[in-house]
Design a protein around this motif. Structure first.
Motif, PDB file in Angstrom:
ATOM      1  N   LEU A 193      -3.268  10.631   3.916  1.00  0.00           N
ATOM      2  CA  LEU A 193      -3.059   9.284   3.394  1.00  0.00           C
ATOM      3  C   LEU A 193      -3.020   9.300   1.871  1.00  0.00           C
ATOM      4  O   LEU A 193      -2.160   8.651   1.246  1.00  0.00           O
TER       5      LEU A 193
ATOM      6  N   ILE B  23       0.298   8.155  -0.288  1.00  0.00           N
ATOM      7  CA  ILE B  23       0.313   7.101  -1.316  1.00  0.00           C
ATOM      8  C   ILE B  23       0.895   7.654  -2.615  1.00  0.00           C
ATOM      9  O   ILE B  23       1.696   6.990  -3.286  1.00  0.00           O
TER      10      ILE B  23
ATOM     11  N   SER C  82      -1.148   4.707  -6.468  1.00  0.00           N
ATOM     12  CA  SER C  82      -1.995   5.894  -6.312  1.00  0.00           C
ATOM     13  C   SER C  82      -2.853   6.108  -7.552  1.00  0.00           C
ATOM     14  O   SER C  82      -4.060   6.363  -7.449  1.00  0.00           O
TER      15      SER C  82
ATOM     16  N   TYR D 267      -1.358   3.483   5.682  1.00  0.00           N
ATOM     17  CA  TYR D 267      -0.604   3.241   4.437  1.00  0.00           C
ATOM     18  C   TYR D 267       0.033   1.848   4.463  1.00  0.00           C
ATOM     19  O   TYR D 267       0.008   1.118   3.460  1.00  0.00           O
TER      20      TYR D 267
END
Length: 317
Positions: A186, A190, A198, A251
């Motif tokens: 994950l 991102i 992020s 996500y």
């Protein structure tokens, strides 16, 4: 409309042989889901409890075998339990935790009548702990097992469906196995799909790592109803549209709150509170959005790093 009883039965001939390809059935389940009237039977195929290639008679034989094997495991557990109680202090601790967890479950209908036997859940969870060294017992298993008990009634069916579910989903909800992997994927996803988001999350501490309850409970607490949970779980079982679809789902959920997080420059604690307040979602809507996310990822497959290439590999059937 979901696949109802009449349509499900049309997939098989008189002997019980399936007439449709597994690919066709899986695609229909992804797009439409299963009606509650067929879910308990269909899940036996999705988990591997039954082979897709069996007839009615062969499935009856499998059913008898599953029951006998479960009884053998129970007998074995009864025999070694005194030894476990004296030699392994952890066993007593886990047994007490299981009892405490199960007793907290609310399992009454609208009239206040008990819907099921809690001692049965305790027995199955303890057996799962004794027989499954890798998975052990983790908080939340009691909530997951409840859904299997509401799906099927026979004790051996509950046990084996839960076991096969964990195996078919590659132990993705197990803390010391799949959850850590999901969180790593994950975080990387991102970074690939939304670099600005992020970087913001990185500045706020261990935000992504703190989202482990999404995976360890397999999103059970984010939906309006148990039907929504079953709807998402059956998508995980068919392995479509991709392997590790649970990471894409997580996500997608983060994207629901992305703009608010950035606009308000939220702290790590506030971000987690916001994520924990993602409840009463609709499974069909979430699945649709997650599929759209996956299609977007597919367009940039050549840019995806090696550790995320698993998204493009089909799981073993």
């Amino acid at each position: 409309m979901p696949i109802d009883r009449a349509e499900w039965e049309s997939y098989f001939d008189e002997s019980g042989h399936i007439l449709k390809s597994q690919e066709f059935v899986s695609s229909q389940i992804l797009e439409r889901g299963l009606d509650p009237s067929v879910r308990s039977e269909a899940w036996k195929f999705l988990t591997g409890y039954y082979s897709w290639q069996t007839t009615h008679d062969e499935r009856a034989t499998v059913e008898s075998m599953r029951r006998k094997n479960y009884e053998s495991l129970c007998n074995m557990c009864d025999k070694i339990q005194p030894l476990l109680e004296t030699e392994h202090r952890e066993f007593l601790e886990v047994r007490n935790i299981i009892k405490s967890d199960v007793q907290r479950l609310y399992v009454r209908d609208a009239q206040g009548n008990a819907m099921l036997d809690k001692s049965q859940l305790e027995k199955i969870l303890l057996l799962n702990y004794v027989c499954n060294v890798e998975a052990e017992y983790q908080r939340g298993f009691h909530e997951m097992l409840l859904l299997f008990r509401l799906l099927v009634e026979e004790e051996h069916e509950i046990y084996w469906l839960f076991q096969f579910f964990l195996q078919k989903t590659e132990n993705s909800c197990i803390l010391n196995i799949g959850v850590e992997k999901n969180l790593r994927m994950l975080k990387r996803l991102i970074a690939i799909m939304d670099p600005a988001f992020s970087r913001h999350l990185e500045r706020k501490g261990q935000v992504v790592q703190s989202l482990f309850p999404w995976f360890s409970l397999f999103f059970q607490r984010v939906f309006k109803s148990f039907d929504d949970v079953w709807r998402l779980w059956e998508v995980f079982l068919i392995g479509k549209p991709c392997r590790n679809f649970q990471v894409i789902v997580a996500y997608t959920m983060l994207q629901m709150v992305r703009d608010q997080i950035l606009q308000e420059d939220m702290s790590g604690d506030d971000i987690l509170l916001l994520c924990n307040n993602l409840i009463d979602l609709e499974a069909d809507v979430l699945i649709s959005k997650a599929c759209a996310t996956y299609k977007l990822l597919m367009k940039h497959q050549e840019k995806v790093p090696q550790e995320l290439q698993e998204f493009f590999n089909q799981p073993e059937q």
